[in-house]
Design a protein around this motif. Sequence first.
Motif, PDB file in Angstrom:
ATOM      1  N   LEU A 440      -5.045   2.857 -14.701  1.00  0.00           N
ATOM      2  CA  LEU A 440      -5.498   3.091 -13.327  1.00  0.00           C
ATOM      3  C   LEU A 440      -5.150   1.903 -12.434  1.00  0.00           C
ATOM      4  CD1 LEU A 440      -9.008   4.665 -14.042  1.00  0.00           C
ATOM      5  CD2 LEU A 440      -6.858   5.820 -13.551  1.00  0.00           C
ATOM      6  N   TRP A 441      -5.165   0.699 -13.015  1.00  0.00           N
ATOM      7  CA  TRP A 441      -4.783  -0.499 -12.250  1.00  0.00           C
ATOM      8  C   TRP A 441      -3.334  -0.391 -11.794  1.00  0.00           C
ATOM      9  CZ3 TRP A 441      -0.874  -3.948 -13.397  1.00  0.00           C
ATOM     10  CH2 TRP A 441      -0.824  -5.117 -12.637  1.00  0.00           C
ATOM     11  N   ALA A 442      -2.450   0.070 -12.679  1.00  0.00           N
ATOM     12  CA  ALA A 442      -1.039   0.194 -12.321  1.00  0.00           C
ATOM     13  C   ALA A 442      -0.860   1.193 -11.182  1.00  0.00           C
ATOM     14  CB  ALA A 442      -0.216   0.616 -13.538  1.00  0.00           C
ATOM     15  N   ALA A 443      -1.577   2.327 -11.258  1.00  0.00           N
ATOM     16  CA  ALA A 443      -1.479   3.324 -10.184  1.00  0.00           C
ATOM     17  C   ALA A 443      -2.027   2.770  -8.872  1.00  0.00           C
ATOM     18  CB  ALA A 443      -2.233   4.591 -10.580  1.00  0.00           C
ATOM     19  N   THR A 444      -3.146   2.052  -8.951  1.00  0.00           N
ATOM     20  CA  THR A 444      -3.729   1.455  -7.739  1.00  0.00           C
ATOM     21  C   THR A 444      -2.808   0.404  -7.151  1.00  0.00           C
ATOM     22  OG1 THR A 444      -5.920   1.810  -8.705  1.00  0.00           O
ATOM     23  CG2 THR A 444      -5.775   0.342  -6.809  1.00  0.00           C
ATOM     24  N   PHE A 445      -2.179  -0.370  -8.019  1.00  0.00           N
ATOM     25  CA  PHE A 445      -1.241  -1.396  -7.549  1.00  0.00           C
ATOM     26  C   PHE A 445      -0.080  -0.771  -6.784  1.00  0.00           C
ATOM     27  CE2 PHE A 445       2.820  -3.479  -8.957  1.00  0.00           C
ATOM     28  CZ  PHE A 445       2.845  -4.440  -7.961  1.00  0.00           C
ATOM     29  N   MET A 446       0.470   0.313  -7.308  1.00  0.00           N
ATOM     30  CA  MET A 446       1.593   0.966  -6.633  1.00  0.00           C
ATOM     31  C   MET A 446       1.165   1.511  -5.273  1.00  0.00           C
ATOM     32  SD  MET A 446       3.926   0.369  -8.787  1.00  0.00           S
ATOM     33  CE  MET A 446       5.236   1.270  -8.017  1.00  0.00           C
ATOM     34  N   GLU A 447      -0.027   2.102  -5.212  1.00  0.00           N
ATOM     35  CA  GLU A 447      -0.496   2.639  -3.936  1.00  0.00           C
ATOM     36  C   GLU A 447      -0.812   1.518  -2.950  1.00  0.00           C
ATOM     37  OE1 GLU A 447      -0.514   5.864  -3.024  1.00  0.00           O
ATOM     38  OE2 GLU A 447       0.555   6.013  -4.919  1.00  0.00           O
ATOM     39  N   HIS A 448      -1.410   0.471  -3.463  1.00  0.00           N
ATOM     40  CA  HIS A 448      -1.710  -0.670  -2.594  1.00  0.00           C
ATOM     41  C   HIS A 448      -0.426  -1.269  -2.021  1.00  0.00           C
ATOM     42  CE1 HIS A 448      -3.530  -4.130  -0.851  1.00  0.00           C
ATOM     43  NE2 HIS A 448      -3.177  -4.988  -1.803  1.00  0.00           N
ATOM     44  N   TRP A 449       0.618  -1.344  -2.842  1.00  0.00           N
ATOM     45  CA  TRP A 449       1.876  -1.893  -2.350  1.00  0.00           C
ATOM     46  C   TRP A 449       2.504  -0.986  -1.294  1.00  0.00           C
ATOM     47  CZ3 TRP A 449       4.692  -5.442  -0.777  1.00  0.00           C
ATOM     48  CH2 TRP A 449       6.054  -5.251  -0.535  1.00  0.00           C
ATOM     49  N   LYS A 450       2.438   0.322  -1.497  1.00  0.00           N
ATOM     50  CA  LYS A 450       2.999   1.226  -0.481  1.00  0.00           C
ATOM     51  C   LYS A 450       2.302   1.039   0.860  1.00  0.00           C
ATOM     52  CE  LYS A 450       2.839   5.161  -2.820  1.00  0.00           C
ATOM     53  NZ  LYS A 450       3.015   6.598  -3.141  1.00  0.00           N
ATOM     54  N   ARG A 451       0.984   0.883   0.827  1.00  0.00           N
ATOM     55  CA  ARG A 451       0.255   0.678   2.082  1.00  0.00           C
ATOM     56  C   ARG A 451       0.609  -0.675   2.703  1.00  0.00           C
ATOM     57  NH1 ARG A 451      -4.316   3.796   2.912  1.00  0.00           N
ATOM     58  NH2 ARG A 451      -5.526   2.035   3.707  1.00  0.00           N
ATOM     59  N   ILE A 775      11.528  -1.991  -1.257  1.00  0.00           N
ATOM     60  CA  ILE A 775      12.122  -2.812  -2.314  1.00  0.00           C
ATOM     61  C   ILE A 775      13.164  -2.043  -3.100  1.00  0.00           C
ATOM     62  CG2 ILE A 775      10.098  -4.288  -2.511  1.00  0.00           C
ATOM     63  CD1 ILE A 775       9.252  -2.714  -4.964  1.00  0.00           C
ATOM     64  N   GLY A 776      13.499  -0.828  -2.659  1.00  0.00           N
ATOM     65  CA  GLY A 776      14.626  -0.101  -3.230  1.00  0.00           C
ATOM     66  C   GLY A 776      14.337   0.481  -4.601  1.00  0.00           C
ATOM     67  N   ILE A 904      -5.573   7.940  -2.273  1.00  0.00           N
ATOM     68  CA  ILE A 904      -5.200   6.822  -1.402  1.00  0.00           C
ATOM     69  C   ILE A 904      -3.973   7.228  -0.591  1.00  0.00           C
ATOM     70  CG2 ILE A 904      -4.500   4.407  -1.316  1.00  0.00           C
ATOM     71  CD1 ILE A 904      -5.860   4.006  -3.988  1.00  0.00           C
ATOM     72  N   PRO A 905      -4.084   7.330   0.737  1.00  0.00           N
ATOM     73  CA  PRO A 905      -2.909   7.710   1.551  1.00  0.00           C
ATOM     74  C   PRO A 905      -1.869   6.609   1.560  1.00  0.00           C
ATOM     75  CG  PRO A 905      -4.768   7.145   2.953  1.00  0.00           C
ATOM     76  CD  PRO A 905      -5.289   7.122   1.553  1.00  0.00           C
ATOM     77  N   ASP A 906      -0.604   7.020   1.623  1.00  0.00           N
ATOM     78  CA  ASP A 906       0.491   6.043   1.622  1.00  0.00           C
ATOM     79  C   ASP A 906       0.516   5.211   2.901  1.00  0.00           C
ATOM     80  OD1 ASP A 906       1.172   7.086  -0.804  1.00  0.00           O
ATOM     81  OD2 ASP A 906       2.878   8.261  -0.077  1.00  0.00           O
ATOM     82  N   ILE A 907       0.161   5.833   4.011  1.00  0.00           N
ATOM     83  CA  ILE A 907       0.167   5.133   5.299  1.00  0.00           C
ATOM     84  C   ILE A 907      -1.275   4.910   5.733  1.00  0.00           C
ATOM     85  CG2 ILE A 907       0.963   5.205   7.691  1.00  0.00           C
ATOM     86  CD1 ILE A 907       3.123   7.118   6.864  1.00  0.00           C
ATOM     87  N   PRO A 908      -1.698   3.679   5.948  1.00  0.00           N
ATOM     88  CA  PRO A 908      -3.061   3.435   6.432  1.00  0.00           C
ATOM     89  C   PRO A 908      -3.308   4.147   7.759  1.00  0.00           C
ATOM     90  CG  PRO A 908      -2.025   1.381   5.705  1.00  0.00           C
ATOM     91  CD  PRO A 908      -0.951   2.427   5.709  1.00  0.00           C
ATOM     92  N   LYS A 909      -4.524   4.588   7.928  1.00  0.00           N
ATOM     93  CA  LYS A 909      -4.856   5.366   9.117  1.00  0.00           C
ATOM     94  C   LYS A 909      -4.648   4.572  10.394  1.00  0.00           C
ATOM     95  CE  LYS A 909      -8.545   8.232  11.092  1.00  0.00           C
ATOM     96  NZ  LYS A 909      -9.946   8.707  10.919  1.00  0.00           N
ATOM     97  N   ASP A 910      -5.047   3.303  10.381  1.00  0.00           N
ATOM     98  CA  ASP A 910      -4.887   2.505  11.601  1.00  0.00           C
ATOM     99  C   ASP A 910      -3.412   2.277  11.938  1.00  0.00           C
ATOM    100  OD1 ASP A 910      -4.694   0.968   9.269  1.00  0.00           O
ATOM    101  OD2 ASP A 910      -5.052  -0.885  10.362  1.00  0.00           O
TER     102      ASP A 910
END
Length: 970
Positions: A440-451, A775-776, A904-910
């Motif tokens: 779950l940490w790996a998935a959260t990390f990927m989503e956090h990086w996209k945001r 990051i390609g 977790i949305p890819d684009i932050p709402k703000d």
Amino acid sequence: MRVNEKYSTLPAEDRSVHIINICAIEDIGYLPSEGTLLNSLSVDPDAECKHGLYLRDGRRKVDYILVYHPKRPSGSRTLARRVQHGDVAPTARGTRQDQPLPGKGDVGTAGGPEPPMDYHEDDKRFRREEYEGNLLEAGLELERDEETKIHGVGFVKIHAPWNVLCREAEFLKLKMPTKKLYHINETRGLLKKINSVLQKITDPIQPKVAGHRPQTTKRLSYPFSREKQHLFDLSDKDSFFDSKTRSTIVYEILKRTTCTKAKYSMGQGEGRKKDSALLSKRRKCSKYGITSLLANGVYSAAYPLHDGDYEGENVEFNDRKLLYQEWASYGVFYKYQPIDLVRKYFGEKIGLYFAWLGVYTQMLIPASVVGIIVFLYGCATVDENIPSMEMCDQRHNITMCPLCDKTCSYWKMSSACATARASHLFDNPATVFFSVFMALWAATFMEHWKRKQMRLNYRWDLTGFEEEEDHPRAEYEARVLEKSLRKESKSKETDKVKLTWRDRFPAYVTNLVSIVFMIAVTFAIVLGVIIYRISTAAALAMNSSPSVRSNIRVTVTATAVIINLVVIILLDEVYGCIARWLTKIEVPKTEKSFEERLIFKAFLLKFVNSYTPIFYVAFFKGRFVGRPGDYVYIFRSFRMEECAPGGCLMELCIQLSIIMLGKQLIQNNLFEIGIPKMKKFIRYLRLRRQSPPDHDEYGKKRQRYEADYTLEPFAGLTPEYMEMIIQFGFVTLFVASFPLAPLFALLNNIIEIRLDAKKFVTELRRPVAVRAKDIGIWYNILRGVGKLAVIINAFVISFTSDFIPRLVYLYMYSQNGTMHGFVNHTLSSFNVSDFQNGTAPNDPLDLGYEVQICRYKDYREPPWSEHKYDISKDFWAVLAARLAFVIVFQNLVMFMSDFVDWVIPDIPKDISQQIHKEKVLMVELFMREEQGKQRLLGTWMEKDRKKEEPCNSHGPKAGLDSPEYPGGAL
């Protein structure tokens, strides 16, 4: 005629042109002394104090540098060519003005023999002259400097004037800030209070860099347009385009500008005429941009300049010095990175790498904390672990079968007590929880990086950026040229030529065969290490005392892992070079395609190289051993090695920790520090040997472009990403066996960030800034490693650890609902009389008593059973439970990871709101501008109408319908 005499005869309107294009005078043969040039062109003689950051006038910035190796013209042929063009024979820079010069009829030097004719060097010089002439036509301003104390090196300084910057910024669609300021939506209520508290807490660890704190206002950005310059704040044109943007623009011009003419004449003779015709034909069919010219040695280097020195007492403050103080120093390891300043200085691509590395390092903090808790839980419960207590209890008196033939004797299970207790530190119920957590940490990390990536795209004005196709690589153009010449010689078809899969088929076959061969080499090395372990264990068991024999397994495992580490480090370097060569023979068209293919090959080879020994211990060691009396042998001599009574998880932990820590310490840190410094020292010695005796004094006074030339060229971000991706694999793939992996990765990355930063600021030439919005291909590799980690951890927990056998015993076979009797349940019995001939121990009485039954770890029928030594029902029950666990664990964790991805949305709402707000503001801005134009046009029309009314009151003569205008028209 001297330069000042020629310049004084020029019309006034032409003098400015010749001042700007100083190098144009030098290119046609005028190389006067520096004092003459400064006086005649009214150049500031104190411009040298700019340390090479400006041209000789001290006002125009140097945006790019081209480096070449000047050679003296080869004899009368060159002089004749220049006289034909109306030029005057040049003097070498630094030559006295009264020195006799060779005339038209002279041969070589005055009174000397003709020097050898170097057609190759002359060809390079002609290409440089034509290329630089084309750069002048493109609007760039050049200045040549061959009066350097770096032996045999000349520099061409390039400056882009304002009109060129505006033109290219419009072509490249660069987003620039406008005059329009707008307020960024701020959080309200509880979130605002939380953010303010967090800002106060994190204030000591924020870098002291302007603009690093959250901004409340932002300038509206719009693609630059010369027709809409009024929208932008052009009050300071010198700083409107920063140094990073200026170098990017110049580099685009350098790539686009070509030299295609065939100026080279081979001389007389039929053979030379043929060569000249062929060369001319090649030139007319080919184009030489800066990448081709660098590849062919016409120029030896091309790079933008650093902003100045980064250390020293009298150094002017600049972005490079600020980065060195607040980013590239080990003393600020606890601070956040000034990512915006990194992007401003190095460009978006490098900024995204360091931003990703920072996010990855931050995310390792919670993973490290949980890993430490899991490890401490194992330490706290080791004395309560019943299986390890039973193994250490000497009262059980369990006699184990020999670990090797003949030389090894029977041994007591209690002698493996230390291994069993250590195994519990990493093989306990908490490791299962940690495996789920890390997935779950790996998935959260990927989503956090996209945001985070979307936030950076918004801040850096990259929201609407789309990458355009790169220019073809020099190697690709050369191959296309060869193919076009072959086709032209066979037929007169002039269709557009390009490389097809048929042209690349031999390269594809070579790639496939080479990759398979190198993977086979990796497997062969692992097999060699296995044989080393088996033979060394047998030798130590034969010649060691009983006290030493108890530590044989740990000793052999540690030494074998060190051998694996050394081989992995060496093969990593070899595989990197081979992957680059394999990619080159494929001849990709663009740099992006080349980079992606190189990354794929290098990652595949290095992944196999780094993880093959670990995969062997995790999934193959002890699986195909056989049983006493019927063992499996390698080459009919070496018996396959077994796992320890406590399982292979402890050996896997040792293997993983030594390889991971060794790679980080040796390859990632020592190599990155040592190799650049060694290369720099070698270059220093070479320059000192080639330069005059006052090299040390000159080193203190050298120009910026001379100092940057001695730095290491930038080789791309692939090595930096690669080592982090391999580390990410160590952290996630086998984390069930080594919960402390995130902690060691965190400690390494804290050093790695500052090490990479120092390398970029102090050791490398300044890279060309490249725009990028992500990051390609590395993101896809990260996702793939994250998905693979779920599957591998499921198999590690299920097949490598004893977690599933313990559960099966607890719920199916335990009589009192505890783990008492588990060790005895996992051991099978063997009658020593059933040993094959020549395999029984040479000293059966080594324990002091005669052994009739020995035990070994497996689920098999006892010797007194009707089907003795056959696989028992317990084996199938445990296997079914293991497979069921793999299926349930994999699907459950995959579902949870996808759920996190969905929640977790890819684009932050703000950010999405701010992007929408920018679009609305831009529309309003243009609507107001259009309304202003309409009002202005209406005012003019009203004035014209009022002027026409008095004329219309005098009659129809003034109108178009009067008789003076027949037909009512002019």
